[in-house]
Design a protein around this motif. Structure first.
Motif, PDB file in Angstrom:
ATOM      1  N   THR A   1       0.838  -1.198   0.000  1.00  0.00           N
ATOM      2  CA  THR A   1       0.000   0.000   0.000  1.00  0.00           C
ATOM      3  C   THR A   1       0.873   1.247   0.000  1.00  0.00           C
ATOM      4  O   THR A   1       0.647   2.177  -0.781  1.00  0.00           O
ATOM      5  CB  THR A   1      -0.942   0.002   1.219  1.00  0.00           C
ATOM      6  N   HIS A   2       1.859   1.276   0.867  1.00  0.00           N
ATOM      7  CA  HIS A   2       2.786   2.414   0.872  1.00  0.00           C
ATOM      8  C   HIS A   2       3.437   2.581  -0.495  1.00  0.00           C
ATOM      9  O   HIS A   2       3.597   3.701  -0.999  1.00  0.00           O
ATOM     10  CB  HIS A   2       3.869   2.196   1.926  1.00  0.00           C
ATOM     11  N   GLY A   3       3.822   1.465  -1.086  1.00  0.00           N
ATOM     12  CA  GLY A   3       4.510   1.522  -2.360  1.00  0.00           C
ATOM     13  C   GLY A   3       3.653   2.005  -3.510  1.00  0.00           C
ATOM     14  O   GLY A   3       4.184   2.378  -4.568  1.00  0.00           O
ATOM     15  N   ALA A   4       2.335   2.022  -3.334  1.00  0.00           N
ATOM     16  CA  ALA A   4       1.458   2.582  -4.367  1.00  0.00           C
ATOM     17  C   ALA A   4       1.700   4.067  -4.555  1.00  0.00           C
ATOM     18  O   ALA A   4       1.345   4.632  -5.590  1.00  0.00           O
ATOM     19  CB  ALA A   4      -0.005   2.315  -4.025  1.00  0.00           C
ATOM     20  N   GLY A   5       2.287   4.696  -3.546  1.00  0.00           N
ATOM     21  CA  GLY A   5       2.781   6.054  -3.699  1.00  0.00           C
ATOM     22  C   GLY A   5       1.727   7.136  -3.586  1.00  0.00           C
ATOM     23  O   GLY A   5       0.530   6.885  -3.440  1.00  0.00           O
ATOM     24  N   ALA A   6       2.225   8.363  -3.653  1.00  0.00           N
ATOM     25  CA  ALA A   6       1.401   9.567  -3.565  1.00  0.00           C
ATOM     26  C   ALA A   6       2.107  10.658  -4.347  1.00  0.00           C
ATOM     27  O   ALA A   6       3.327  10.607  -4.542  1.00  0.00           O
ATOM     28  CB  ALA A   6       1.222   9.984  -2.110  1.00  0.00           C
ATOM     29  N   PRO A   7       1.376  11.653  -4.818  1.00  0.00           N
ATOM     30  CA  PRO A   7       2.010  12.711  -5.613  1.00  0.00           C
ATOM     31  C   PRO A   7       3.114  13.459  -4.880  1.00  0.00           C
ATOM     32  O   PRO A   7       4.124  13.815  -5.477  1.00  0.00           O
ATOM     33  CB  PRO A   7       0.842  13.644  -5.948  1.00  0.00           C
ATOM     34  N   HIS A   8       2.926  13.717  -3.579  1.00  0.00           N
ATOM     35  CA  HIS A   8       3.965  14.406  -2.811  1.00  0.00           C
ATOM     36  C   HIS A   8       3.638  14.291  -1.332  1.00  0.00           C
ATOM     37  O   HIS A   8       2.529  13.931  -0.937  1.00  0.00           O
ATOM     38  CB  HIS A   8       4.087  15.879  -3.234  1.00  0.00           C
ATOM     39  N   HIS A   9       4.628  14.599  -0.513  1.00  0.00           N
ATOM     40  CA  HIS A   9       4.402  14.634   0.928  1.00  0.00           C
ATOM     41  C   HIS A   9       3.351  15.691   1.250  1.00  0.00           C
ATOM     42  O   HIS A   9       3.412  16.821   0.767  1.00  0.00           O
ATOM     43  CB  HIS A   9       5.705  14.965   1.667  1.00  0.00           C
ATOM     44  N   GLY A  10       2.379  15.287   2.053  1.00  0.00           N
ATOM     45  CA  GLY A  10       1.352  16.227   2.474  1.00  0.00           C
ATOM     46  C   GLY A  10       0.142  16.300   1.577  1.00  0.00           C
ATOM     47  O   GLY A  10      -0.790  17.050   1.882  1.00  0.00           O
ATOM     48  N   CYS A  11       0.115  15.541   0.486  1.00  0.00           N
ATOM     49  CA  CYS A  11      -1.056  15.609  -0.397  1.00  0.00           C
ATOM     50  C   CYS A  11      -2.247  14.922   0.247  1.00  0.00           C
ATOM     51  O   CYS A  11      -2.105  14.009   1.069  1.00  0.00           O
ATOM     52  CB  CYS A  11      -0.745  14.980  -1.753  1.00  0.00           C
ATOM     53  N   ALA A  12      -3.433  15.361  -0.124  1.00  0.00           N
ATOM     54  CA  ALA A  12      -4.671  14.731   0.312  1.00  0.00           C
ATOM     55  C   ALA A  12      -5.081  13.656  -0.681  1.00  0.00           C
ATOM     56  O   ALA A  12      -4.612  13.637  -1.828  1.00  0.00           O
ATOM     57  CB  ALA A  12      -5.773  15.787   0.417  1.00  0.00           C
ATOM     58  N   PRO A  13      -5.970  12.744  -0.289  1.00  0.00           N
ATOM     59  CA  PRO A  13      -6.561  11.835  -1.269  1.00  0.00           C
ATOM     60  C   PRO A  13      -7.302  12.623  -2.345  1.00  0.00           C
ATOM     61  O   PRO A  13      -7.737  13.755  -2.108  1.00  0.00           O
ATOM     62  CB  PRO A  13      -7.542  11.005  -0.430  1.00  0.00           C
ATOM     63  N   PRO A  14      -7.433  12.062  -3.528  1.00  0.00           N
ATOM     64  CA  PRO A  14      -8.130  12.778  -4.603  1.00  0.00           C
ATOM     65  C   PRO A  14      -9.537  13.201  -4.191  1.00  0.00           C
ATOM     66  O   PRO A  14     -10.268  12.457  -3.536  1.00  0.00           O
ATOM     67  CB  PRO A  14      -8.178  11.739  -5.740  1.00  0.00           C
ATOM     68  N   GLY A  15      -9.877  14.414  -4.572  1.00  0.00           N
ATOM     69  CA  GLY A  15     -11.233  14.887  -4.362  1.00  0.00           C
ATOM     70  C   GLY A  15     -11.482  15.602  -3.057  1.00  0.00           C
ATOM     71  O   GLY A  15     -12.604  16.053  -2.807  1.00  0.00           O
ATOM     72  N   VAL A  16     -10.467  15.694  -2.189  1.00  0.00           N
ATOM     73  CA  VAL A  16     -10.659  16.406  -0.926  1.00  0.00           C
ATOM     74  C   VAL A  16      -9.527  17.420  -0.756  1.00  0.00           C
ATOM     75  O   VAL A  16      -8.505  17.367  -1.435  1.00  0.00           O
ATOM     76  CB  VAL A  16     -10.701  15.451   0.284  1.00  0.00           C
ATOM     77  N   ALA A  17      -9.739  18.339   0.167  1.00  0.00           N
ATOM     78  CA  ALA A  17      -8.708  19.330   0.487  1.00  0.00           C
ATOM     79  C   ALA A  17      -8.091  18.933   1.821  1.00  0.00           C
ATOM     80  O   ALA A  17      -7.234  18.070   1.887  1.00  0.00           O
ATOM     81  CB  ALA A  17      -9.313  20.728   0.514  1.00  0.00           C
TER      82      ALA A  17
ATOM     83  N   PRO B   1      -9.158  18.959  12.800  1.00  0.00           N
ATOM     84  CA  PRO B   1      -8.787  19.277  11.418  1.00  0.00           C
ATOM     85  C   PRO B   1      -7.327  18.946  11.143  1.00  0.00           C
ATOM     86  O   PRO B   1      -6.455  19.101  11.996  1.00  0.00           O
ATOM     87  CB  PRO B   1      -9.054  20.782  11.318  1.00  0.00           C
ATOM     88  N   LEU B   2      -7.077  18.482   9.948  1.00  0.00           N
ATOM     89  CA  LEU B   2      -5.748  18.031   9.529  1.00  0.00           C
ATOM     90  C   LEU B   2      -5.431  18.697   8.198  1.00  0.00           C
ATOM     91  O   LEU B   2      -6.081  18.429   7.186  1.00  0.00           O
ATOM     92  CB  LEU B   2      -5.758  16.507   9.385  1.00  0.00           C
ATOM     93  N   HIS B   3      -4.420  19.569   8.202  1.00  0.00           N
ATOM     94  CA  HIS B   3      -4.107  20.351   7.008  1.00  0.00           C
ATOM     95  C   HIS B   3      -3.260  19.538   6.035  1.00  0.00           C
ATOM     96  O   HIS B   3      -2.359  18.800   6.435  1.00  0.00           O
ATOM     97  CB  HIS B   3      -3.353  21.623   7.403  1.00  0.00           C
ATOM     98  N   HIS B   4      -3.572  19.674   4.739  1.00  0.00           N
ATOM     99  CA  HIS B   4      -2.785  19.065   3.676  1.00  0.00           C
ATOM    100  C   HIS B   4      -2.183  20.153   2.791  1.00  0.00           C
ATOM    101  O   HIS B   4      -2.526  21.331   2.923  1.00  0.00           O
ATOM    102  CB  HIS B   4      -3.658  18.130   2.839  1.00  0.00           C
ATOM    103  N   LEU B   5      -1.312  19.738   1.899  1.00  0.00           N
ATOM    104  CA  LEU B   5      -0.629  20.665   0.995  1.00  0.00           C
ATOM    105  C   LEU B   5      -1.055  20.409  -0.443  1.00  0.00           C
ATOM    106  O   LEU B   5      -1.150  19.256  -0.866  1.00  0.00           O
ATOM    107  CB  LEU B   5       0.888  20.508   1.107  1.00  0.00           C
ATOM    108  N   THR B   6      -1.278  21.478  -1.171  1.00  0.00           N
ATOM    109  CA  THR B   6      -1.601  21.326  -2.595  1.00  0.00           C
ATOM    110  C   THR B   6      -0.347  21.312  -3.465  1.00  0.00           C
ATOM    111  O   THR B   6      -0.408  20.878  -4.612  1.00  0.00           O
ATOM    112  CB  THR B   6      -2.524  22.460  -3.056  1.00  0.00           C
TER     113      THR B   6
ATOM    114  N   CYS C   1       2.625  21.134   9.007  1.00  0.00           N
ATOM    115  CA  CYS C   1       1.228  20.674   8.951  1.00  0.00           C
ATOM    116  C   CYS C   1       0.843  19.698  10.054  1.00  0.00           C
ATOM    117  O   CYS C   1      -0.349  19.434  10.232  1.00  0.00           O
ATOM    118  CB  CYS C   1       0.953  20.018   7.598  1.00  0.00           C
ATOM    119  N   ARG C   2       1.813  19.143  10.750  1.00  0.00           N
ATOM    120  CA  ARG C   2       1.500  18.135  11.752  1.00  0.00           C
ATOM    121  C   ARG C   2       1.960  18.560  13.151  1.00  0.00           C
ATOM    122  O   ARG C   2       1.157  18.616  14.077  1.00  0.00           O
ATOM    123  CB  ARG C   2       2.131  16.779  11.378  1.00  0.00           C
ATOM    124  N   VAL C   3       3.223  18.862  13.311  1.00  0.00           N
ATOM    125  CA  VAL C   3       3.737  19.067  14.663  1.00  0.00           C
ATOM    126  C   VAL C   3       3.370  20.442  15.227  1.00  0.00           C
ATOM    127  O   VAL C   3       2.748  20.542  16.290  1.00  0.00           O
ATOM    128  CB  VAL C   3       5.267  18.848  14.706  1.00  0.00           C
TER     129      VAL C   3
END
Length: 256
Positions: A72-88, A96-101, A114-116
């Protein structure tokens, strides 16, 4: 049989964000990633999932979970801090948990920004973190923003994270494990491993072995476990009080 979670007073977007996270994680399941609860229905005030009968954890299921989590981790993500598609932005528990565009300079910058730091300030405001503890955590944030590999390790490819992977969000079923209640985002793979160790998990070392057999972590990863635990400790400080804030401050002190 189904399980319905509902709260008419849930924060706006709470259940749709949960559904988006489950679906994003579930995209990795056909390629061997960990099974994820199916979203049967979602509204602004509820989410409907299958009801999964649970069984006692076994060493075999634990090793398979570790292997599948690595995929699952290896499926990857566009960048550190990105949200799942379709959400902010998202949530962890009801917070609340802030993500990065846009991609951050490195993982440490995202983690501090965004976390600490946000949760340290929220914990101090709620009485869950002392002023001196806040100062220690902010000093740690300064180090994180510097991106020193001696602190954060080598830069990792953004992973597809569950984000709130404590034992209560892992269901042991006769067909293997199923994960629920994510705070899904793109991040450091060591984050999920650190969360697994924070509150205990049956057959934890076997899970870790299965993971490392599939996708070995960078050298020294065990030395960074507590670094990745600062954020969930601060979340608990906001929700449950100062004993967790004291733990977070102790960890911060060890790094600054």
């Amino acid at each position: 049989m189904v399980f319905t979670k509902q709260d008419p007073n849930a924060p706006a977007g709470f259940y749709p964000v949960e559904a988006a996270g489950l679906r994003w994680l579930g995209e990795a399941t056909p390629s061997g990633g960990t099974p994820v609860a199916d979203v049967l229905e979602v509204t602004d005030s509820s989410i409907v999932l299958p009801r999964y009968p649970t069984v006692s954890p076994t060493p075999e299921a634990a090793r398979e979970f570790g292997r599948r989590l690595a995929l699952t981790h290896g499926a990857g993500a566009p960048h550190h801090g990105c949200a799942p598609p379709g959400v902010a932005d998202g949530f962890i528990a009801t917070l609340p948990l802030h993500h990065l565009t846009q991609p951050p300079p490195h993982w440490g910058d995202f983690y501090a920004r965004c976390r600490v730091e946000p949760f340290a300030r929220a914990a101090e405001a709620s009485g869950g973190l002392s002023g001196s503890g806040l100062n220690l955590v902010l000093k740690l944030c300064d180090r994180l923003r510097e991106g020193d590999p001696a602190l954060i390790g080598p830069e990792a490819k953004p992973a597809r994270l569950h984000g709130d992977l404590w034992s209560g969000n892992i269901l042991w079923t006769s067909a293997g494990t199923v994960v629920i209640d994510p705070a899904a985002h793109g991040g450091h793979p060591e984050t999920d491993l650190a969360m697994l160790t924070l509150f205990g998990l049956p057959h934890l070392e076997i899970v870790i072995d299965g993971y490392q057999e599939t996708a070995p972590s960078a050298d020294g990863w065990r030395d960074r476990v507590s670094l990745h635990q600062v954020h969930p400790l601060l979340v608990h400080a906001v929700l449950f009080g100062a004993s967790y804030g004291e733990q977070a401050a102790r960890v911060a002190r060890s790094y600054v």
